[in-house]
Scaffold this motif. Structure first.
Motif, PDB file in Angstrom:
ATOM      1  N   THR A  97      57.403  82.168  34.825  1.00 46.56           N
ATOM      2  CA  THR A  97      58.240  82.911  33.880  1.00 46.56           C
ATOM      3  C   THR A  97      57.513  83.098  32.560  1.00 46.56           C
ATOM      4  N   LEU A  98      57.551  84.318  32.064  1.00 44.22           N
ATOM      5  CA  LEU A  98      57.136  84.617  30.705  1.00 44.22           C
ATOM      6  C   LEU A  98      58.388  84.751  29.859  1.00 44.22           C
ATOM      7  N   ILE A  99      58.489  83.943  28.815  1.00 46.62           N
ATOM      8  CA  ILE A  99      59.621  84.007  27.892  1.00 46.62           C
ATOM      9  C   ILE A  99      59.147  84.673  26.616  1.00 46.62           C
ATOM     10  N   ILE A 100      59.840  85.725  26.209  1.00 48.17           N
ATOM     11  CA  ILE A 100      59.469  86.465  25.003  1.00 48.17           C
ATOM     12  C   ILE A 100      60.527  86.188  23.946  1.00 48.17           C
ATOM     13  N   GLY A 101      60.159  85.412  22.942  1.00 44.29           N
ATOM     14  CA  GLY A 101      61.087  85.035  21.877  1.00 44.29           C
ATOM     15  C   GLY A 101      61.312  83.539  21.841  1.00 44.29           C
ATOM     16  N   GLY A 102      61.032  82.928  20.676  1.00 38.90           N
ATOM     17  CA  GLY A 102      61.115  81.468  20.552  1.00 38.90           C
ATOM     18  C   GLY A 102      62.227  80.988  19.660  1.00 38.90           C
ATOM     19  N   GLY A 103      63.381  81.645  19.709  1.00 35.93           N
ATOM     20  CA  GLY A 103      64.563  81.146  19.033  1.00 35.93           C
ATOM     21  C   GLY A 103      65.249  80.091  19.883  1.00 35.93           C
ATOM     22  N   PRO A 104      66.494  79.732  19.564  1.00 34.67           N
ATOM     23  CA  PRO A 104      67.172  78.675  20.315  1.00 34.67           C
ATOM     24  C   PRO A 104      67.349  78.993  21.798  1.00 34.67           C
ATOM     25  N   GLY A 105      67.579  80.272  22.113  1.00 39.11           N
ATOM     26  CA  GLY A 105      67.732  80.647  23.510  1.00 39.11           C
ATOM     27  C   GLY A 105      66.433  80.518  24.280  1.00 39.11           C
TER      28      GLY A 105
ATOM     29  N   GLY B 206      57.716  84.784  15.555  1.00 36.97           N
ATOM     30  CA  GLY B 206      58.204  84.119  14.353  1.00 36.97           C
ATOM     31  C   GLY B 206      59.283  84.841  13.592  1.00 36.97           C
ATOM     32  N   ASN B 207      60.145  85.588  14.298  1.00 36.79           N
ATOM     33  CA  ASN B 207      61.210  86.321  13.611  1.00 36.79           C
ATOM     34  C   ASN B 207      62.611  85.805  13.941  1.00 36.79           C
ATOM     35  N   SER B 208      62.729  84.552  14.335  1.00 39.28           N
ATOM     36  CA  SER B 208      64.050  84.030  14.679  1.00 39.28           C
ATOM     37  C   SER B 208      64.972  84.046  13.463  1.00 39.28           C
ATOM     38  N   ARG B 209      66.189  84.558  13.653  1.00 39.36           N
ATOM     39  CA  ARG B 209      67.172  84.538  12.568  1.00 39.36           C
ATOM     40  C   ARG B 209      67.584  83.110  12.219  1.00 39.36           C
ATOM     41  N   LEU B 210      67.338  82.178  13.138  1.00 38.20           N
ATOM     42  CA  LEU B 210      67.745  80.794  12.897  1.00 38.20           C
ATOM     43  C   LEU B 210      67.024  80.203  11.700  1.00 38.20           C
ATOM     44  N   ASP B 211      65.811  80.668  11.424  1.00 30.32           N
ATOM     45  CA  ASP B 211      65.097  80.084  10.285  1.00 30.32           C
ATOM     46  C   ASP B 211      65.655  80.570   8.948  1.00 30.32           C
TER      47      ASP B 211
ATOM     48  N   ARG C 277      69.959  72.016   9.641  1.00 28.34           N
ATOM     49  CA  ARG C 277      69.241  73.181   9.133  1.00 28.34           C
ATOM     50  C   ARG C 277      68.667  73.995  10.291  1.00 28.34           C
ATOM     51  N   GLY C 278      68.641  75.303  10.102  1.00 30.43           N
ATOM     52  CA  GLY C 278      68.110  76.156  11.143  1.00 30.43           C
ATOM     53  C   GLY C 278      66.676  75.805  11.513  1.00 30.43           C
ATOM     54  N   LEU C 279      65.816  75.599  10.506  1.00 32.04           N
ATOM     55  CA  LEU C 279      64.426  75.249  10.775  1.00 32.04           C
ATOM     56  C   LEU C 279      64.299  73.907  11.491  1.00 32.04           C
ATOM     57  N   GLN C 280      65.179  72.967  11.160  1.00 31.72           N
ATOM     58  CA  GLN C 280      65.125  71.660  11.811  1.00 31.72           C
ATOM     59  C   GLN C 280      65.518  71.771  13.282  1.00 31.72           C
ATOM     60  N   LEU C 281      66.523  72.600  13.563  1.00 35.30           N
ATOM     61  CA  LEU C 281      66.930  72.789  14.953  1.00 35.30           C
ATOM     62  C   LEU C 281      65.797  73.414  15.758  1.00 35.30           C
ATOM     63  N   LEU C 282      65.105  74.392  15.189  1.00 32.93           N
ATOM     64  CA  LEU C 282      63.954  74.979  15.867  1.00 32.93           C
ATOM     65  C   LEU C 282      62.868  73.938  16.098  1.00 32.93           C
ATOM     66  N   ASP C 283      62.591  73.118  15.088  1.00 34.73           N
ATOM     67  CA  ASP C 283      61.575  72.068  15.234  1.00 34.73           C
ATOM     68  C   ASP C 283      61.962  71.074  16.327  1.00 34.73           C
TER      69      ASP C 283
ATOM     70  N   ASP D 223      71.121  86.914  21.442  1.00 35.42           N
ATOM     71  CA  ASP D 223      71.650  88.044  20.683  1.00 35.42           C
ATOM     72  C   ASP D 223      71.209  89.394  21.219  1.00 35.42           C
ATOM     73  N   VAL D 224      70.117  89.444  21.981  1.00 29.66           N
ATOM     74  CA  VAL D 224      69.658  90.720  22.527  1.00 29.66           C
ATOM     75  C   VAL D 224      70.591  91.229  23.621  1.00 29.66           C
ATOM     76  N   VAL D 225      71.489  90.353  24.083  1.00 30.60           N
ATOM     77  CA  VAL D 225      72.440  90.676  25.148  1.00 30.60           C
ATOM     78  C   VAL D 225      73.780  91.086  24.545  1.00 30.60           C
ATOM     79  N   LYS D 226      74.459  91.989  25.201  1.00 30.22           N
ATOM     80  CA  LYS D 226      75.799  92.391  24.789  1.00 30.22           C
ATOM     81  C   LYS D 226      76.729  91.179  24.806  1.00 30.22           C
ATOM     82  N   GLY D 227      77.425  90.918  23.682  1.00 28.69           N
ATOM     83  CA  GLY D 227      78.348  89.794  23.630  1.00 28.69           C
ATOM     84  C   GLY D 227      78.385  89.147  22.263  1.00 28.69           C
ATOM     85  N   LEU D 228      78.844  87.906  22.214  1.00 24.72           N
ATOM     86  CA  LEU D 228      79.022  87.162  20.972  1.00 24.72           C
ATOM     87  C   LEU D 228      77.696  86.532  20.538  1.00 24.72           C
ATOM     88  N   ASN D 229      77.271  86.839  19.317  1.00 19.41           N
ATOM     89  CA  ASN D 229      76.009  86.316  18.796  1.00 19.41           C
ATOM     90  C   ASN D 229      76.224  84.943  18.168  1.00 19.41           C
TER      91      ASN D 229
END
Length: 301
Positions: free
Chosen positions: A7-15, A36-41, A57-63, A270-276
């Motif tokens: 699997t190739l995963i594109i995007g390193g946010g929480p999902g 490096g464009n996650s809204r979580l940061d 904190r958003g950055l801490q959750l990513l870390d 968030d790229v999917v239709k639904g609740l962000n």
């Protein structure tokens, strides 16, 4: 086929990170690429993600998620996937001048916010003066002076939603072309929401980092927090280029396993239709990763 990822995963946010953790625990070969464009940061503290009663904190959750992925031999590869195509049973992604091949692809690229002139944007978000998600943090602004800028898709619903949390809610018009229907204005009056028809020109910050909303009629309106309701578009161009179906705001349509209309191409968050929401993205990740593992050829070690 030894050089082909599962699997190739594109995007390193929480999902994307949660999906990578699941897949590595399933002993799958995964590459996660993130630019490096996650809204979580942007989030100073989130209080509605399960398991953190004092918030995180958003950055801490990513870390934390990156660290957790590292425990299972995974890592985040910085960079951007600039193209995606299908060749036989594999996907081929253009990456940093080269190519990456994988049996499946998981899109976790999130959304891009539309613009509204806001002074010192990042500092204002970090200070909690500008907020992006009423669902996420309405409780955190109890009894504050709340300013909301209308959006074409939901002209009054956000203001009515925030009325749950404060008696001081003001709805501002986004542009002069918008004409608030009489029934909507009545809904606002019934709820005790103030309505400013003069369009917003921009938002600046006071010395105390409080928002000041400037309207076309020359008035300045002071608030404690502002929800600009920027509008958004999903970063779905890579998937759409392969023929994946999209809905409003370019959000990807998926089935119950988070698979797009293109076989082997999944999408979460968030790229999917639904609740962000962060928790929704994590749930998507668990569903998609488990289905990907169960559909790929088994490896007995």
């Amino acid at each position: 086929m030894d050089n082909v990822y599962d699997t190739l995963i594109i995007g390193g946010g929480p999902g994307g990170l949660t999906a990578a953790v699941y897949l590595r625990r399933f002993r799958r070969e995964v590459m996660l690429v993130d630019k490096g464009n996650s809204r979580l940061d942007l989030i100073p503290v989130t209080h509605n993600f399960p398991g953190f009663p004092d918030g995180i904190r958003g950055l801490q959750l990513l870390d934390n998620l990156r660290c957790q992925l590292g425990r299972y031999g995974g890592a985040v590869t910085p960079g951007e996937v600039s193209g995606l195509r299908r060749e036989g049973d594999c996907f081929v992604a253009a990456f940093e001048g080269g190519e990456v091949r994988s049996r499946t692809v998981l899109i976790a690229t999130g959304i891009a916010d539309a613009g509204l002139p806001v002074e010192n944007w990042r500092e204002a978000v970090a200070a909690g003066a500008v907020r992006l998600c009423p669902v996420c943090d309405g409780f955190d602004v109890l009894d504050k002076r709340i300013a909301i800028v209308s959006s074409p898709e939901n002209p009054v619903s956000h203001a009515l939603f925030m009325r749950t949390f404060s008696a001081s809610v003001t709805l501002f018009e986004r542009d002069r072309e918008s004409a608030m229907p009489a029934e909507h204005q009545q809904q606002l009056r019934d709820a005790g929401v103030r309505y400013i028809a003069s369009p917003v020109l921009g938002v600046t910050m006071s010395h105390a980092m409080k928002p000041v909303i400037h309207t076309e009629d020359g008035e300045d309106h002071h608030a404690d927090v502002v929800y600009p309701m920027l509008g958004e578009s999903a970063r779905s161009d890579l998937a759409a280029g392969l023929g994946a179906a999209t809905a409003d705001c370019l959000a990807l349509e998926v089935d119950e396993y988070q698979c797009t209309t293109v076989a082997g191409l999944y999408a979460i968050g968030d790229v999917v239709k639904g609740l962000n929401q962060i928790s929704v993205a994590a749930g998507h990740a668990a569903i998609a990763a488990t289905h990907i593992h169960n559909t790929l050829p088994r490896r007995f070690r």
